[in-house]
Write an enzyme that holds these catalytic residues in place. Structure first.
Site, PDB file in Angstrom:
ATOM      1  CG  ASP A   1       8.966   1.861  -7.288  1.00 34.67           C
ATOM      2  OD1 ASP A   1       9.383   0.815  -6.410  1.00 34.67           O
ATOM      3  OD2 ASP A   1       9.221   2.762  -7.761  1.00 34.67           O
TER       4      ASP A   1
ATOM      5  CG  ASP B   1      14.230   5.002  -4.421  1.00 31.59           C
ATOM      6  OD1 ASP B   1      13.595   4.902  -3.322  1.00 31.59           O
ATOM      7  OD2 ASP B   1      15.302   4.027  -4.352  1.00 31.59           O
TER       8      ASP B   1
END
Length: 268
Positions: free
Chosen positions: A14, A16
């Protein structure tokens, strides 16, 4: 008797709050204002959304609010202008936000011969340059609908929650990844399906709900605390960007996959 060849593997990250310390999209609010795309009021709203995102975590309700906010905000933006602003300000905006621990993990996975795949609900125009800067091999990201060179405000493909897991599984079929030997990293409970899709899942700076899920699954919890400037790191450069590769079922709604043509080292 010759031993069977090992199947390729990947590490799925991922973006963020896993690789970088903020929302990648909202981090560009001030450059977008300077480029004439948004108002000062919108910058303040972005700052508030960033604060809520960092403090409250990215649960489904928060992600839906952010999706609606960004969709409405970018309606009518010129695509070429957005890409130019991101390219011109990328290092100034992203460099201080990248976690040193994440960069070290990316380096370790690349050294082990694994593909590095960034999987993000943020927009591809922001995610792809960041991933290329990090030397990632592939990107799965949200894509906005475009008409006559401008964003319509509608989302063509949303790389979020279960869709991330579906895209990971489909990519694994395309590239023959052994998912049982693949890795995944995320901070958010919304990425639980992606984490469950691989054999080695890690919760990074997890929100409260993901911490509970990690305890149930016996997933290791990693704490990243050291944002760094990439200019001080000797990352091998990514190669030129290839033409986008389709993620099978996502083609109808505009979902695509970005790939780097970086050559493997002989020992990888």
């Amino acid at each position: 008797m010759t031993a069977p060849a090992l199947r390729p593997t990947a590490a799925f990250f991922d973006l963020d709050k896993t690789i970088i310390a903020k929302s990648s999209t909202l981090a560009f609010s001030k450059p977008f204002q300077a480029g004439g795309l948004i108002s000062r009021r919108a910058v303040l709203r972005s700052a508030y959304a960033q604060f809520v995102y960092l403090v409250g975590g990215a649960d489904h309700d928060q992600m839906e609010k952010m999706r609606q906010f960004m969709s409405q905000l970018c309606a009518g933006w010129d695509v070429a202008t957005v890409r130019e602003i991101v390219a011109d300000t990328l290092h100034n905006i992203v460099d201080p936000l990248v976690y040193d621990e994440a960069v070290s993990l990316i380096e370790a996975h690349r050294a082990a011969g694994r593909d590095v795949v960034v999987v993000s609900a943020s927009g591809a125009e922001v995610v792809e340059p960041i991933a290329e800067m990090l030397g990632a091999d592939l990107v799965i990201a949200t894509r906005m609908e475009i008409a006559d060179g401008k964003y319509t405000g509608e989302i063509a493909y949303y790389a979020y929650a279960e869709e991330k897991a579906r895209a990971v599984r489909e990519l694994a079929e395309q590239r023959d990844y052994d998912l049982a030997e693949c890795y995944a990293y995320s901070d958010s409970v919304t990425d639980t399906p992606m984490l469950e899709a691989v054999g080695h899942a890690f919760a990074v700076n997890p929100d409260r709900e993901l911490r509970k899920v990690a305890a149930t699954h016996d997933w290791p919890v990693l704490v990243f605390t050291r944002p760094v400037t990439l200019r001080g790191r000797a990352l091998p450069p990514a190669g030129p960007t290839l033409a986008a590769l389709a993620v099978g079922g996502a083609v109808a709604v505009g979902g695509v996959l970005w790939a780097s043509a970086r050559k493997r080292r002989p020992d990888a």
